[in-house]
Enzyme design. Sequence first.
Site, PDB file in Angstrom:
ATOM      1  CD  GLU A 118      -7.181   9.288  -4.095  1.00 44.24           C
ATOM      2  OE1 GLU A 118      -8.363   8.926  -3.932  1.00 44.24           O
ATOM      3  OE2 GLU A 118      -6.620   9.286  -5.203  1.00 44.24           O
ATOM      4  CG  HIS A 123      -2.597   6.042  -2.833  1.00 45.27           C
ATOM      5  ND1 HIS A 123      -2.590   5.204  -3.920  1.00 45.27           N
ATOM      6  CD2 HIS A 123      -2.853   7.293  -3.313  1.00 45.27           C
ATOM      7  CE1 HIS A 123      -2.840   5.914  -5.014  1.00 45.27           C
ATOM      8  NE2 HIS A 123      -2.996   7.183  -4.674  1.00 45.27           N
ATOM      9  CG  HIS A 157       0.658   8.429  -7.766  1.00 47.65           C
ATOM     10  ND1 HIS A 157       0.219   9.606  -8.304  1.00 47.65           N
ATOM     11  CD2 HIS A 157      -0.396   7.936  -7.049  1.00 47.65           C
ATOM     12  CE1 HIS A 157      -1.038   9.840  -7.931  1.00 47.65           C
ATOM     13  NE2 HIS A 157      -1.418   8.840  -7.162  1.00 47.65           N
ATOM     14  CE1 TYR A 189      10.776 -15.734  -0.992  1.00 53.78           C
ATOM     15  CE2 TYR A 189      12.090 -16.414  -2.880  1.00 53.78           C
ATOM     16  CZ  TYR A 189      12.005 -15.863  -1.618  1.00 53.78           C
ATOM     17  OH  TYR A 189      13.132 -15.428  -0.974  1.00 53.78           O
ATOM     18  CG  HIS A 235      -4.776   6.368  -9.023  1.00 51.64           C
ATOM     19  ND1 HIS A 235      -6.018   6.741  -8.527  1.00 51.64           N
ATOM     20  CD2 HIS A 235      -3.879   6.956  -8.201  1.00 51.64           C
ATOM     21  CE1 HIS A 235      -5.860   7.539  -7.482  1.00 51.64           C
ATOM     22  NE2 HIS A 235      -4.569   7.676  -7.262  1.00 51.64           N
ATOM     23  CE1 TYR A 291      10.268 -17.295   6.747  1.00 52.27           C
ATOM     24  CE2 TYR A 291      10.531 -14.915   6.617  1.00 52.27           C
ATOM     25  CZ  TYR A 291      10.497 -16.162   6.018  1.00 52.27           C
ATOM     26  OH  TYR A 291      10.674 -16.240   4.668  1.00 52.27           O
TER      27      TYR A 291
END
Length: 220
Positions: free
Chosen positions: A76, A95, A97, A116, A158, A211
């Site tokens: 990748e 990345h 899964h 939120y 993916h 913050y």
Amino acid sequence: MDEAALRREIVEQARRMNALGINQGTSGNISARCGAEMLITPSATPYETMRPEDIAAMPLQGRRGTWRGKLRPSTEWRFHLDILRGRPEAGAVVHTHAMYCTTLAILRREIPAVHYMIAAFGGATVRCAPYALYGTAELAAHALRALEDRNACLLANHGMIVVGPTLAKAMWLAVELETLAKQYYLAMQAGEPVVLSEAEIAATARGFATYGLQAPTADE
């Protein structure tokens, strides 16, 4: 952080993401900016046996696909490289899964503002990029579009990608993203999730800025 320390941190965080349950086996990958290079986990190497010297290095500029090291970079590498090239504020890409992120990606659903904390990802949604074969330039292009004005996206059928100013922040965001995905998935099982408004998310983002939880931008 010097290269040796960054290599050690990549190994540590690769093992940590499996221990945290946000990845399985060697399916995920991690990259980090190191001067003019990108350091990235090697292809098909179990994290428990991976060593700092196994991490591959690739130039951020110049000929694409060249690398140095003992082992080949992750398959990748293209979207990792394109993200770090195109996002100068980004210091690391994670990345995975992760189970709930991947479940939503299989459904090809974006994550709306059901909590939120989505404001930590740069907007009122986390988009789902279209499907493309793993490791391809097409997948990298889809990911870059889904990441516009965001620091996370899902990849259809993916997994997920998060981008952070540091590797520690990227890992924190990866855990938060999987938490959001799980909350959204479980809420859908119970009923119709109530989505916060863009104004409510914008107000949260302004609060986060005081913050250090704001999403990274090209101006930072």
